[in-house]
Design an enzyme around this catalytic site. Structure first.
Site, PDB file in Angstrom:
ATOM      1  N   SER A   1       0.850  -1.189   0.000  1.00  0.00           N
ATOM      2  CA  SER A   1       0.000   0.000   0.000  1.00  0.00           C
ATOM      3  C   SER A   1       0.893   1.249   0.000  1.00  0.00           C
ATOM      4  O   SER A   1       1.687   1.438  -0.908  1.00  0.00           O
ATOM      5  CB  SER A   1      -0.960  -0.040   1.189  1.00  0.00           C
TER       6      SER A   1
ATOM      7  N   HIS B   1      -8.056  -4.966  -1.471  1.00  0.00           N
ATOM      8  CA  HIS B   1      -6.854  -4.478  -0.785  1.00  0.00           C
ATOM      9  C   HIS B   1      -6.317  -5.472   0.241  1.00  0.00           C
ATOM     10  O   HIS B   1      -5.122  -5.568   0.448  1.00  0.00           O
ATOM     11  CB  HIS B   1      -7.183  -3.148  -0.104  1.00  0.00           C
TER      12      HIS B   1
ATOM     13  N   ASP C   1      -9.659  -3.787  -5.537  1.00  0.00           N
ATOM     14  CA  ASP C   1      -9.067  -2.985  -4.466  1.00  0.00           C
ATOM     15  C   ASP C   1      -9.723  -1.613  -4.395  1.00  0.00           C
ATOM     16  O   ASP C   1      -9.806  -0.899  -5.394  1.00  0.00           O
ATOM     17  CB  ASP C   1      -7.564  -2.825  -4.715  1.00  0.00           C
TER      18      ASP C   1
END
Length: 686
Positions: free
Chosen positions: A538, A658, A623
């Site tokens: 991330s 995610h 995501d």
């Protein structure tokens, strides 16, 4: 190694992106069309190339998966906690991927009541996540959120725990969390914007009525703020919080009269952050008011909650970050951080006791656990370290006696914490700042630069990666890897200033700190550039992406998970989830100074013709945090410009978002792929 699948090549469609009299050319902008078949075909081609390049490791991946899985107790149960007359337990059964939520009335010997078996609920879905289980005050109903897409858009369902039947109404597009009023029929929940996924509205629902009739009790018009709702531990108030990166605002209503209007606590003031708890006629306020960078604790009487009435209880300290509080009937527990280390302080309200729990390590993590009961002298906390599995400990705040409720079991019979060393060392940054690094490695390895080392980093949002124990990490350590966590600026490891010096126009400190840590580890003989690997996910993917452009020669390999790498384009697109709420973290590129600064470090914008390390990039098609097209575009541009023959692999999970796979052990398969990638580069085959 020859492959029968050729490297995918994304077509080049040059798009001009103009702002501030500057033009960027984005050749792969077209990849942001999620429903376009040509985009899906490209992602599938990258997946095929990934599979072809990793095929020779498939047996190793399977054995790694089984090895990691074998350390985990499959028939696992959480430590029971008691709330409102029931003991609540989450357990797993052998061979099943998902949790089973249960409770027992009054005593742990009572008959088990299954609240939710996620294994049954997950059967029709490729992805399943339940969250926010919330029991009504009379213990007869349960509300919870379900996500079957992995975009963190939850559908709220409500179950009658007496009959086992579900209520007809379901509430879509929520955060999944529900707060019950004390009347057992009124619920408050948070809606998300369907496009940006910003939590923006708090609604009130009456049980058994049409969702279309729900009342919006608060809507946040400022798109840099998110909203949430909760009940104070005292059960007296329902609170609505509205927060941006740098600013907070709260309002509250009596939980016994939920139809009344919410009362504002303290109006938002740019730069004023605060959180609130309630006890005995007072609100307790954790705040940065009056330049209290590391926060202080204040209190205010009910009915006099404006900032001018706040009184200081624990003053601001330059060397200690005040992180959180737990309120009990007779005690206040304060979670602090000094010199990077967690501290837990116990204080009696009557001032007859004030002391810290003793910890004697430099690579440990200690934290408040589930402490729902208000009228108790027992405080529950968790403890682990890089070498010590997690324990849940119950501590008597009056007698200072403690009992270990549960120690994490590491199955397989091979783990002995005495076989490993952990330490904290300090690198020197370019500007002279000392950067802490937490390390763990197996005893007996040679510190001659020949050891492989995996360096992990994050460094954004003030989020601190504490030195924690991991059973899966043992698969690295037992094959000779050293594992390092670089506590770079952008976290709050050394207090709030540590965060402030790693964001906005100081963001590059995060990247140079990481590089300086790598250089230090090489200089000290822990590893060498031929054996050093970087990993981040991330915003940590942004970190390793930026570092790859800056110092590619320092690393033999890089793993970037769901990486945020197309910073400028994303931050200029306010239709993308979470963008506007991020301006206080990265800056608003509609302002030229921020545009020029982030353009100077954005990984995608700074790919050039040069050699790069071996790279594995992972993402999820759905995501919601970092859109799949960021890593896809990045890989396409790297393929176009890189001058080496090193590996460049992109693996897109076409089913998830995610957080990756939803099953308990499915995530281990993804980790086994990543480990196999590293081991393959080191020539480790078993």
């Amino acid at each position: 190694m020859k492959t029968t699948v050729s490297q995918p090549k994304a077509k080049i469609v040059k798009k001009e992106l103009c702002i501030h009299n500057d033009t960027r050319i984005d050749s792969y902008f077209w990849l942001n069309q999620r429903e376009d078949q040509e985009v899906l075909d490209y992602l599938e081609a990258e997946n095929a190339y990934f599979e072809e390049n990793m095929r020779h490791t498939e047996d190793f991946q399977k054995s790694l998966f089984e090895e990691m899985k074998a350390r985990i107790k499959e028939d696992e149960s959480s430590v029971p906690y008691k709330h409102n007359g029931y003991w609540y337990i989450t357990r797993y059964e052998t061979g099943k991927d998902y949790p089973i939520y249960t409770r027992k009335k009054e005593t742990l010997d009572a008959k088990e009541e299954i609240l939710l078996d996620c294994n049954v609920e997950a059967e029709p879905h490729d992805y399943y996540k339940a969250r926010g289980l919330s029991i009504s005050p009379d213990n007869t109903m349960m509300a919870f959120g379900v996500d079957t897409v992995s975009r963190r858009q939850y559908i709220i369902k409500i179950k009658n725990l007496i009959t086992g039947a579900f209520f007809e109404e379901t509430i879509e597009n929520t955060t999944g969390s529900v707060t019950w009023a004390n009347d057992n029929k009124t619920l408050f929940y948070t809606l998300k914007d369907p496009e940006t996924l910003r939590s923006y509205k708090i609604c009130r629902h009456a049980l058994g009525t049409a969702v279309a009739d729900d009342v919006a009790v608060y809507e946040e018009d400022d798109d840099t703020f998110d909203v949430f709702v909760y009940k104070t531990k005292s059960k007296r108030y329902i609170c609505i919080g509205s927060s941006a990166t740098l600013t907070s605002e709260y309002r509250y209503v009596d939980a016994n009269t939920p139809l009344e209007d919410f009362i504002i606590f303290q109006e938002r003031i740019r730069g004023l952050e605060y959180g609130m708890a309630h006890y005995d006629g007072h609100f307790y306020i954790l705040t940065n008011a009056n330049n209290s960078t590391n926060f202080k604790l204040m209190k205010a009487r009910e009915g006099a909650t404006e900032k001018k009435y706040w009184e200081t209880l624990i003053p601001h300290r330059e060397d200690t970050l005040l992180e959180d509080i737990d309120v009990f009937k007779d005690y206040l527990v304060v979670s602090e951080r000094t010199n990077g280390l967690n501290q837990i302080r116990i204080m009696r309200w009557d001032t007859t006791a004030d002391y810290y729990l003793p910890f004697d390590n430099e690579t440990y993590t200690a934290y408040s656990s589930i402490n729902i009961d208000f009228d108790t002298e027992w405080f529950r906390y968790g403890y682990n370290s890089l070498t010590t599995p997690t324990s849940v400990i119950e501590f008597n705040m009056r007698t200072q006696a403690f009992k270990i409720l549960k120690e994490q079991e590491v199955l397989g019979g091979e783990f002995d914490k005495n076989n490993y060393n952990s330490e904290r060392v300090w690198a020197i940054a370019n500007d002279g700042t000392k950067i802490p690094i937490s390390l763990i490695y197996r005893k007996g390895i040679k510190m001659d630069g020949s050891q492989p080392l995996l360096q992990y980093g994050y460094g954004s949002y003030g989020h601190t990666i504490d030195p924690y124990f991991s059973t899966t990490r043992l698969s690295l350590l037992d094959r000779g890897f050293i594992y390092a966590i670089a506590h770079v600026r952008g976290s709050e490891y050394l207090g709030r200033p540590w965060y402030d010096n790693g964001k906005l126009l100081k963001k590059k400190n995060t990247f140079t700190d990481f590089v300086n840590c790598s250089e230090f580890l090489i200089e000290q003989g822990y590893t060498s550039a031929q054996h050093l690997y970087a990993m981040g996910g991330s915003a940590g993917g942004l970190l390793v992406g930026a570092v790859m452009n800056m110092k590619p020669e320092l690393y033999h390999g890089v793993i970037a998970s769901v990486p945020f790498v197309d910073v400028v384009t994303t931050m200029l697109d306010d239709s993308i989830p979470l963008t506007t709420g991020e301006y206080d973290e990265w800056g608003n590129p509609n302002e030229e100074a921020f545009y020029e600064y982030m353009k100077a470090y954005s990984p995608y914008d700074n790919v050039i013709k040069q050699n790069y390390p071996n790279v594995l990039v992972t993402t999820g098609l759905h995501d919601s945090q970092v859109q799949y097209w960021e890593p896809a575009k990045w890989v396409a541009k790297l393929r176009e410009l890189k001058q080496d023959n090193n590996k460049l692999l992109l693996h897109t999970n076409m089913e998830t978002g995610h957080g990756g796979a939803s099953g308990r052990f499915e995530a281990l398969k993804e980790l086994a792929e990543e480990y196999a990638f590293l081991f393959d580069l080191e020539g480790i085959t078993k």
